[in-house]
Design a protein around this motif. Sequence first.
Motif: not given
Lengths: 235, 235, 253, 253, 258
Positions: A221-224, B49-52, B59-62, B66-70
């Motif tokens: 949701a945040v990505a959107l 860095a690689a994802v960036a 990639r968007g899903a990753i 990644l953000n969720a896994l925080m």
Amino acid sequence: MTDIGEAFAAAFSLVYHLDRDLGEIVLLSLQVSVGAVAVASVIGLPLGAAVALFRFPGRGAIVVVLNALMGLPPVVVGLVVYLVLSRAGPLGVLGLLFTPTAMVIAQVFLVTPIIAALARQVIEDMWSEYEEQLRSLGATPRRALGALLWDGRVSLLTAVLAGFGRAIAEVGAVMIVGGNIDHVTRVMTTAIALEVSKGDLALALGLGIVLVALSIAVSAAVALLRGTLAQAQAR
Amino acid sequence: MTDIGEAFAAAFSLVYHLDRDLGEIVLLSLQVSVGAVAVASVIGLPLGAAVALFRFPGRGAIVVVLNALMGLPPVVVGLVVYLVLSRAGPLGVLGLLFTPTAMVIAQVFLVTPIIAALARQVIEDMWSEYEEQLRSLGATPRRALGALLWDGRVSLLTAVLAGFGRAIAEVGAVMIVGGNIDHVTRVMTTAIALEVSKGDLALALGLGIVLVALSIAVSAAVALLRGTLAQAQAR
Amino acid sequence: MTTPSILPLELRAVSFERDRQRLLKSLSVRIAEGPRTIIIGPNGAGKSLLLRLCHGLIAPSEGEVLWHGAQGRDPLRFQAMVMQRPVMLRRSVAANIDFALSLHRIPRPQRRRLIAEALERTGLGAFARVPARVLSFGEQQRLALARTWALRPQVLFLDEPTANLDPAATHVIEDAILAMAREGTKIIMTTHDLGQARRLADEVMFLHRGRLLEHAEAAAFFAGPENELARAFLRGELLWWERRELTPPGTRV
Amino acid sequence: MTTPSILPLELRAVSFERDRQRLLKSLSVRIAEGPRTIIIGPNGAGKSLLLRLCHGLIAPSEGEVLWHGAQGRDPLRFQAMVMQRPVMLRRSVAANIDFALSLHRIPRPQRRRLIAEALERTGLGAFARVPARVLSFGEQQRLALARTWALRPQVLFLDEPTANLDPAATHVIEDAILAMAREGTKIIMTTHDLGQARRLADEVMFLHRGRLLEHAEAAAFFAGPENELARAFLRGELLWWERRELTPPGTRV
Amino acid sequence: GADEFITVASTTSTQNAGLFDHLLPLFEAETGIEVRVVAVGTGQALRLARNGDADLLLVHDRPSEEAFVAEGFGSARFDLMYNDFVLVGPSADPAGIAGLGDAAAALERIARAEAPFLSRGDDSGTHRRERALWQAAGNDPGAASGTWYREAGQGMGATLNTASMMEAYTLADRGTWLSMQGRLDLGVLVEGDAGLRNQYGVTLVSAARHPHIKAEPAQRFAEWLLSPAGQAAIDGFTIGGERPFIPNAHWTRDESPG
Ligand SMILES: Nc1ncnc2c1ncn2[C@@H]1O[C@H](COP(=O)(O)OP(=O)(O)OP(=O)(O)O)[C@@H](O)[C@H]1O
Ligand SMILES: Nc1ncnc2c1ncn2[C@@H]1O[C@H](COP(=O)(O)OP(=O)(O)OP(=O)(O)O)[C@@H](O)[C@H]1O
Ligand SMILES: [Mg+2]
Ligand SMILES: [Mg+2]
């Protein structure tokens, strides 16, 4: 490893049969964490930006402390908030102990330093580019701060997500000030901890899978929102 | 609120009499968390860095994941690592359960996504400035990645500190895979949790104060390192 | 502008130091209302530093920067500057100007007119809703000019404002600068285009290695500067801060 | 350079689109080894986009960019570019060049010599150990040139390389560009300085609103372009992409 | 939910066994009073009640409960139910204690064999009982902490899990044991010793000390637990056919505290 298979089975059956209890717990988890992150953002983003912008004696020390407070232990925060909200404590009369409000309060203390410290870094990096231009245009510190927060919105969202990650995942503080009371203050993490202490690891893991799925949903949701914000040009 | 006064008294007396037990616990806390953050940085910084840098399908899903896994819940991570390392698990033969190594492993899982997700944001912001210049100079993706990590070193340090904050403060994972066994796997946070469950809130808070002081010391050390890194011009 | 001018500006023995290097060395100069002041000098002479110092963006390590007409008012509020590399906010072209205007407390309805006018004058009308950061660098420089003009400053600092502009745009911007000067705006500007310097200057300051070597009437200066290095600079024979005999331009193709 | 050239470069009906806007419109052109190609045109015409497209930094939305001499080699490895706003790495001046050289696998002992030489040529010798980002913009542009030259490319793209340089430096850089061209480096360059274009061009490409309106021998072009807009441009009468009668420069002071 | 509720501080053992899930719906249906259970370590439960954050205390450490009343924090304490502790251990039984009737003697053998023993180590009711048993065995294993004697510092469930992993002996309350035994590589080796009896008590928090305490509904809940209805409900609670708690209130309504 059969447990992990069982865990997925448990997770699916939990979601499939979506019983009211699970729904209630998921909802409360979201309410508490989103609430805490909202409050923490309102405090932490301007705070971090202010530390980035202003030069004053002791600023270095404040940066050090802010960074250190990203490692504030939830149990300790829970305890302090407990002592304040306890009947024997100064705010005991409010009767907030063992309520979702108490959980939000505790999480605000945990999350604010994270958002503030990360925002400071983001804004400081931008400030090195913007400072002279904004000052030349005649921006007061307050306006400069607003402009930086807006222009850094996409990066700052990651800081906010880091704060959300801490809030949704932590158990120590909400356990102490919430009490993990069924139907009142039980959230995903305290429910998981309970199942672990009961030894029902498969169910605990199943709940864990649901929690991670929840985090992914929030992050998506945040990505959107990020996409929308990145496109937002005008104020 | 007398507890808070007592807590400071307890903290001071803990430090003043610095008994071997406390020293042992503080040292183990540092070892485990610093070890985990070191490993997580070695994985997470290049990963972020690689994802960036790279554009690829999914990639968007990753980034979302990644953000969720925080927000990976420590208890769940602890459980999974526990199941893998337990005698019935696939790596049971290694006999790592209830050792500091197991605690480091669990924390690596918790901290890596935090460092990777924050590093991604930092590097992505830089990449928008650097991309064409580096590609024009003939940088391979690997070299570009190295250059970005080096040029972003000061900001990335904050990401690493955020990871350290999570590691040093978390109790759920180390409790499960370490077992909080006295003289073997007891760290600051598990010791605090124990004192809370005993009802010795003053001692728990005292330990908490010591832990926060420890975080501040680490953060100050990093600030010094940051100063050195900011000045380092050549490679 | 009927408010009294913040000028004259006086620098008293101003030095600027960074990393134990004196980048501006004991500059003393008085800049009065009226004449268009053009600062010239080789790369790295300290022209941009001097502008930023006068504008108040950096503070002198020694000496004083005085706005004698300020009378307790904040002098920064009556100045504007087009930087050598202007920074665009991450917003639309129009919003960039709007932001600058809002900082000067200009009411919203008035702003719309001022924005349209500024965009019109710099040929950016079609770009109003485009993100400012995707503009070509020439367009960005024009936007920076538009953003500054809309503020109608008493003192306008311009740091190589036409470096990235095409010939016609340069021409129009020069005209606009002259028009503003006629309306009473004090122009303090740097340029590497000696033709432009001749066209615009009333007085010239020649900077070299952080020192102000000459400050003269434009006519006198271009007729023949007193300072030897300034003479070499005008002849195109001051290379990397050193005098060199260079083949005169044009003879080599 | 004894390796075979990657030239000629051919653009086949190349278009570039962003946000549903066609910024380059169906360009077809063949750029051969030898002549120095200068691209001119008003701000926002698409000059920088065209250079970045040829250099391979951006991909065309339609059409093809072909390096006929590449023969399976990566053409990017034989090109270099000085960007309109060069990006400096957060390192010392010398380390910036060293990084570029290391990317081209030049062994360390050789690098030291090349760095010293490049710094010498651009008058940056005294700045070797200074952080690149604190240089003045003119110095940064020179560093970008030094960094690129050290790579000894077959094809060198230059995007307004002297926009921020003082007259003498401009002179020296022009000389250096001519020298490189003589040694076989293909020069593809943009500039707003028509004098410079005259001095350096063997052939001229005139770009306007994303269209290539003229591609001609320099002598013929400057004598009188076929295209009407190009003529207006040379006379300084092409303002904001439109023909306008402007007061001729010089008559207004 | 009802708008009237009370907060009960209890131990994890009762919650983990599932006792409250069985009892509370019955009581709530009968009275409309909602009971909120905060399940924590015994020490923390006492602390909550001492601060006036709970209206009722339900724990299993008689000495500290009595001290709580004696210090004026509680108004009265009643026996509610009991179960027993069991000494569990790996089936290999390296110390050879299986079938012993005397818990202290069993511990002595473990100490002599230096066989791994996992203590709760958290000052809980169970841990206090374990220490009492060591004392009865004339042994102080604290010195060996970190070697064969290990202090887990965790709750009962986690301690059982850990013991199972470490192939260690441990002392467990029967309720938790019953609810977890299926998942453990441990067996009951010693049980039935009088020294292993585990008495639960219910303590009313003093409204004199904490006027905001919901004394009246708390008392109703206590009375219900102690009443034949409550006692029958406890009696009717089973896990896998076994009764983890045996009601033993000897209370009559005349005894009602003021
Ligand atoms: N990413 C983008 N998105 C949208 N528009 C773009 C983008 N990049 C460039 N443009 C537009 O394309 C046009 C051409 O840009 P370009 O930078 O090539 O101009 P230029 O000819 O180099 O101009 P200048 O002389 O000012 O450097 C400009 O009008 C610019 O606004
Ligand atoms: N923060 C800084 N630290 C160290 N040196 C600096 C710093 N800022 C500027 N300098 C140096 O001061 C000198 C003057 O810089 P300035 O930008 O004023 O030059 P300039 O005259 O504007 O040159 P140009 O014509 O290239 O724009 C340069 O040599 C630059 O390297
Ligand atoms: Mg300058
Ligand atoms: Mg361009």
